[in-house]
Design a protein around this motif. Structure first.
Motif, PDB file in Angstrom:
ATOM      1  N   LEU A 126       0.845  -1.192   0.000  1.00 37.94           N
ATOM      2  CA  LEU A 126       0.000   0.000   0.000  1.00 37.94           C
ATOM      3  C   LEU A 126       0.880   1.243   0.000  1.00 37.94           C
ATOM      4  O   LEU A 126       1.750   1.407   0.867  1.00 37.94           O
ATOM      5  CB  LEU A 126      -0.897   0.005   1.242  1.00 37.94           C
ATOM      6  N   LEU A 127       0.678   2.114  -0.984  1.00 38.66           N
ATOM      7  CA  LEU A 127       1.386   3.388  -1.076  1.00 38.66           C
ATOM      8  C   LEU A 127       0.391   4.509  -0.809  1.00 38.66           C
ATOM      9  O   LEU A 127      -0.576   4.683  -1.559  1.00 38.66           O
ATOM     10  CB  LEU A 127       2.014   3.561  -2.461  1.00 38.66           C
ATOM     11  N   LEU A 128       0.617   5.259   0.255  1.00 38.68           N
ATOM     12  CA  LEU A 128      -0.288   6.340   0.639  1.00 38.68           C
ATOM     13  C   LEU A 128       0.295   7.660   0.168  1.00 38.68           C
ATOM     14  O   LEU A 128       1.387   8.042   0.581  1.00 38.68           O
ATOM     15  CB  LEU A 128      -0.488   6.338   2.157  1.00 38.68           C
ATOM     16  N   GLY A 129      -0.458   8.367  -0.699  1.00 42.47           N
ATOM     17  CA  GLY A 129       0.036   9.577  -1.326  1.00 42.47           C
ATOM     18  C   GLY A 129      -0.623  10.842  -0.843  1.00 42.47           C
ATOM     19  O   GLY A 129      -1.410  10.863   0.116  1.00 42.47           O
ATOM     20  N   ASP A 130      -0.328  11.924  -1.555  1.00 46.30           N
ATOM     21  CA  ASP A 130      -0.701  13.270  -1.132  1.00 46.30           C
ATOM     22  C   ASP A 130      -2.194  13.431  -0.814  1.00 46.30           C
ATOM     23  O   ASP A 130      -2.572  14.091   0.146  1.00 46.30           O
ATOM     24  CB  ASP A 130      -0.321  14.275  -2.225  1.00 46.30           C
ATOM     25  N   GLU A 131      -3.050  12.839  -1.645  1.00 41.30           N
ATOM     26  CA  GLU A 131      -4.487  13.083  -1.463  1.00 41.30           C
ATOM     27  C   GLU A 131      -5.008  12.534  -0.151  1.00 41.30           C
ATOM     28  O   GLU A 131      -6.056  12.980   0.335  1.00 41.30           O
ATOM     29  CB  GLU A 131      -5.276  12.486  -2.633  1.00 41.30           C
ATOM     30  N   THR A 132      -4.316  11.567   0.438  1.00 35.63           N
ATOM     31  CA  THR A 132      -4.788  11.056   1.724  1.00 35.63           C
ATOM     32  C   THR A 132      -4.660  12.097   2.826  1.00 35.63           C
ATOM     33  O   THR A 132      -5.290  11.969   3.878  1.00 35.63           O
ATOM     34  CB  THR A 132      -4.023   9.779   2.125  1.00 35.63           C
ATOM     35  N   PHE A 133      -3.840  13.127   2.591  1.00 35.93           N
ATOM     36  CA  PHE A 133      -3.737  14.220   3.560  1.00 35.93           C
ATOM     37  C   PHE A 133      -4.935  15.155   3.449  1.00 35.93           C
ATOM     38  O   PHE A 133      -5.522  15.555   4.457  1.00 35.93           O
ATOM     39  CB  PHE A 133      -2.438  14.997   3.350  1.00 35.93           C
ATOM     40  N   TRP A 134      -5.298  15.530   2.226  1.00 32.79           N
ATOM     41  CA  TRP A 134      -6.393  16.482   2.036  1.00 32.79           C
ATOM     42  C   TRP A 134      -7.750  15.821   2.226  1.00 32.79           C
ATOM     43  O   TRP A 134      -8.713  16.481   2.607  1.00 32.79           O
ATOM     44  CB  TRP A 134      -6.319  17.100   0.638  1.00 32.79           C
ATOM     45  N   ASP A 135      -7.830  14.535   1.965  1.00 34.01           N
ATOM     46  CA  ASP A 135      -9.108  13.813   2.030  1.00 34.01           C
ATOM     47  C   ASP A 135      -8.920  12.620   2.970  1.00 34.01           C
ATOM     48  O   ASP A 135      -8.755  11.491   2.540  1.00 34.01           O
ATOM     49  CB  ASP A 135      -9.511  13.365   0.618  1.00 34.01           C
ATOM     50  N   ARG A 136      -8.923  12.902   4.263  1.00 28.83           N
ATOM     51  CA  ARG A 136      -8.539  11.908   5.249  1.00 28.83           C
ATOM     52  C   ARG A 136      -9.682  10.948   5.574  1.00 28.83           C
ATOM     53  O   ARG A 136     -10.853  11.291   5.503  1.00 28.83           O
ATOM     54  CB  ARG A 136      -8.055  12.588   6.531  1.00 28.83           C
ATOM     55  N   SER A 137      -9.289   9.755   5.963  1.00 29.19           N
ATOM     56  CA  SER A 137     -10.256   8.725   6.340  1.00 29.19           C
ATOM     57  C   SER A 137      -9.926   8.218   7.732  1.00 29.19           C
ATOM     58  O   SER A 137      -8.754   7.962   8.046  1.00 29.19           O
ATOM     59  CB  SER A 137     -10.203   7.565   5.338  1.00 29.19           C
ATOM     60  N   ASP A 138     -10.956   8.031   8.543  1.00 25.18           N
ATOM     61  CA  ASP A 138     -10.735   7.465   9.877  1.00 25.18           C
ATOM     62  C   ASP A 138     -10.744   5.940   9.844  1.00 25.18           C
ATOM     63  O   ASP A 138     -10.684   5.291  10.894  1.00 25.18           O
ATOM     64  CB  ASP A 138     -11.794   7.987  10.858  1.00 25.18           C
ATOM     65  N   ARG A 139     -10.789   5.372   8.625  1.00 28.01           N
ATOM     66  CA  ARG A 139     -10.816   3.914   8.503  1.00 28.01           C
ATOM     67  C   ARG A 139      -9.516   3.363   7.919  1.00 28.01           C
ATOM     68  O   ARG A 139      -9.416   2.175   7.607  1.00 28.01           O
ATOM     69  CB  ARG A 139     -11.998   3.492   7.628  1.00 28.01           C
ATOM     70  N   LEU A 140      -8.518   4.218   7.798  1.00 22.41           N
ATOM     71  CA  LEU A 140      -7.287   3.800   7.131  1.00 22.41           C
ATOM     72  C   LEU A 140      -6.553   2.728   7.925  1.00 22.41           C
ATOM     73  O   LEU A 140      -6.118   1.703   7.372  1.00 22.41           O
ATOM     74  CB  LEU A 140      -6.388   5.014   6.901  1.00 22.41           C
ATOM     75  N   VAL A 141      -6.393   2.934   9.226  1.00 19.36           N
ATOM     76  CA  VAL A 141      -5.700   1.935  10.040  1.00 19.36           C
ATOM     77  C   VAL A 141      -6.463   0.619  10.020  1.00 19.36           C
ATOM     78  O   VAL A 141      -5.866  -0.468   9.927  1.00 19.36           O
ATOM     79  CB  VAL A 141      -5.510   2.445  11.481  1.00 19.36           C
ATOM     80  N   ALA A 142      -7.793   0.699  10.084  1.00 18.85           N
ATOM     81  CA  ALA A 142      -8.606  -0.523  10.046  1.00 18.85           C
ATOM     82  C   ALA A 142      -8.389  -1.282   8.750  1.00 18.85           C
ATOM     83  O   ALA A 142      -8.297  -2.522   8.748  1.00 18.85           O
ATOM     84  CB  ALA A 142     -10.079  -0.171  10.225  1.00 18.85           C
ATOM     85  N   ALA A 143      -8.292  -0.558   7.621  1.00 16.76           N
ATOM     86  CA  ALA A 143      -8.062  -1.211   6.333  1.00 16.76           C
ATOM     87  C   ALA A 143      -6.689  -1.876   6.293  1.00 16.76           C
ATOM     88  O   ALA A 143      -6.538  -3.005   5.808  1.00 16.76           O
ATOM     89  CB  ALA A 143      -8.209  -0.197   5.202  1.00 16.76           C
TER      90      ALA A 143
END
Length: 555
Positions: free
Chosen positions: A219-236
């Motif tokens: 999994l590569l987490l890029g720039d947009e994950t900063f502007w459009d954050r998810s509270d389910r990322l760790v769960a995924a």
């Protein structure tokens, strides 16, 4: 005269609702917290409106620094920053920060002045046609010549700034338009939030089918994950056992102490990531594309299936064709991933990657000598002394690249680097801007003895407004990022030496604190004292001139 004396001498009359007030009202409504600027008569209407309408104005020493500060505030808070610059050279000084924001995908509003409309094309002082220049370094640039339409044009700027991948926008307003009386009825509601594009049913089905076949996902987490954050990322991540790397603005989007983190998403300084890209049979890239730090996708294994998610369709398939390209927002994709059937991830492979990165990082133990500390020893001493919620700024020089692999960020907005453009000069203003965006967080800037010279005067800006940040000058007495590869390639260098200057005294002369540290214990004490002092500071550390893994790899 002090500012309060000037205001008293001018009298405390009621400011009219003019073009400047229309700009300031719109910025406040949009959630802008500060306006960063440098003195300019044509923008006095905006200055007056900031004072009378309660929008804090920060007066920097240089327009480029003011724009870098505004961009830094955006990188810390996730909300757009705003800068106001005067006409002609004031605008052209904003070109480089706009370029940096464009290449980073940072939302930034720049308002620039122009001569009065009655003098356009007549050779007015400082007047120049700057729109063509700004159009090349922004997502949108325009001039408004009707004061009643200022909020309308700013609304357009807002939509353009957030459309697809975020970026900078520029609005030019002639001085007579800024000073013209405006009907207060032109006030507009808060600009509409950008909707989050969902993952289609067809893409969801295709994703499930692809995930079911994968054994070695990355999994590569890029720039947009900063502007459009998810509270389910760790769960995924934990549901699927995904090893993950964080790129650029995504640093800290998940606590980088997580057991499945495989290091920063910079292939040149992360051998474990290069291995992962070659071995993975499925790469999930969220909110990013295969750019320089991922070697344009050229080192991805031939059999790897690629899932790329990006809200900007123009970035889908860029440099490396994706097997599944999903034009959706990062948060919507993360939600879809979190609900997908659990993958049959090879947990031994995944945990092996995380362990390999830890070993790679731990193996970077440089030796110090009589020419100074190894940069790693200096960086580690700083990070050991700094509080956990510190914001770090890194640069694009050789000594700064040592910091990238040493840092482990615990939260988003704690890491600022202008590396997308390779621009030196952003570092000190980034530190100042971060101190305005989050005055309760300590801010540490890592920079070399070359980069610090660009905008060191901005320590004065921070001191004038009661803000504090720490500049750690890793001083190897040369332009190391160029000198070391020159020496390796040609056996000699060309005008690369920089005499050792007393940067601590520079800080003291600008109202801050200065330290010279030659060992880790002294660095520890200086960092703690500087944090406690709540003053801008420079900690100068003589270091060995030794090539970083990043520079060694790309050279």
């Amino acid at each position: 005269m002090r500012t309060d004396q000037i205001q008293e001498a001018a009298g405390a009359g009621t400011a009219p609702f003019d073009g400047g007030a229309a700009v300031v009202d719109w910025l406040k409504t949009a959630g802008v917290a500060h306006v960063f600027s440098v003195s300019g008569g044509p923008i006095n209407a905006i200055y007056r409106a900031c004072t009378h309408r309660g929008l804090p104005l920060v007066h920097a020493r240089h327009e480029a620094a003011a724009c870098f500060m505004a961009e830094a505030s955006s990188r810390v808070t996730g909300r757009p920053g705003a800068a106001v610059v005067t006409l002609g050279p004031g605008v052209t000084n904003a070109v480089t920060p706009a370029l940096v924001a464009m290449m980073a995908g940072t939302p930034l509003i720049i308002v620039g002045a122009h001569a009065a409309t009655t003098t356009l094309e007549r050779g007015a002082g400082m007047s120049y046609e700057v729109l063509p220049a700004m159009q090349t370094v922004t997502k949108w640039a325009a001039r408004v010549t009707d004061p009643a339409r200022i909020p309308e044009y700013l609304d357009i700027a807002w939509r353009e700034m957030w459309a697809g991948r975020p970026g900078p926008v520029f609005l030019e307003i002639p001085t007579d338009i800024l000073n013209a009386t405006v009907d207060p009825a032109v006030r507009r509601p808060r600009p509409a939030a950008v909707g989050a594009a969902a993952v289609s049913a067809a893409d969801t089905a295709a994703l499930h089918a692809l995930l079911a076949q994968a054994k070695r996902p990355l999994l590569l987490l890029g720039d947009e994950t900063f502007w459009d954050r998810s509270d389910r990322l760790v769960a995924a991540i934990e549901r699927h056992g995904l090893p993950f790397a964080t790129l650029r603005l995504a640093r800290g989007i998940v606590d980088e102490h997580h057991a499945q983190w495989v290091g920063p998403g910079y292939a040149p300084c992360n051998g474990t990531l290069r291995r992962a890209l070659a071995e993975a049979d499925c790469i999930l890239m969220v909110g990013h594309h295969f750019e320089f730090d991922l070697e344009f996708g050229d080192t991805v294994g031939a059999d790897a299936r690629i899932v790329q998610v990006c809200s900007d369709r123009a970035l889908l398939h860029k440099n490396r064709r994706a097997d599944l390209a999903i034009p959706a927002s990062a948060s919507q994709f993360v939600a879809t991933l979190a609900e997908a059937p659990a993958m049959a991830t090879d947990r031994a492979w995944a945990s092996g990657l995380a362990a390999a990165w830890t070993e790679e990082r731990d193996a970077q133990r440089g030796e110090s000598d009589n020419q100074g500390l190894h940069p790693i020893a200096a960086v580690d001493a700083v990070t050991a002394a700094a509080p956990a919620h510190t914001i770090y700024v890194s640069s694009h020089g050789n000594v700064d690249f040592w910091a990238d692999a040493r840092l482990r960020l615990r939260a988003p907005g704690r890491y600022l680097r202008a590396g997308q453009s390779g621009a030196l000069g952003a570092e000190v203003p980034y530190g100042a801007g971060a101190s305005f965006a989050d005055p309760d967080a300590p801010v540490v800037v890592f920079v070399g003895d070359g980069g610090v010279g660009f905008h060191v005067a901005e320590l004065d800006t921070a001191e004038r407004y009661g803000r504090a940040f720490i500049v750690v000058v890793l001083d190897d007495e040369c332009w190391g990022a160029i000198a070391l590869p020159q020496a390796g390639a040609f056996g000699e260098t060309y005008e690369m030496a920089l005499p050792r200057r007393d940067w601590g005294k520079v800080a003291e002369g600008l109202g801050g604190k200065g330290y010279l540290c030659t060992d880790p214990a002294a660095i520890d004490a200086a960092v703690r004292d500087a944090v406690a002092s709540r003053k801008p500071a420079i900690i100068q550390v003589p270091v060995r001139s030794v090539i970083s893994p990043y520079m060694d790899y790309i050279s």
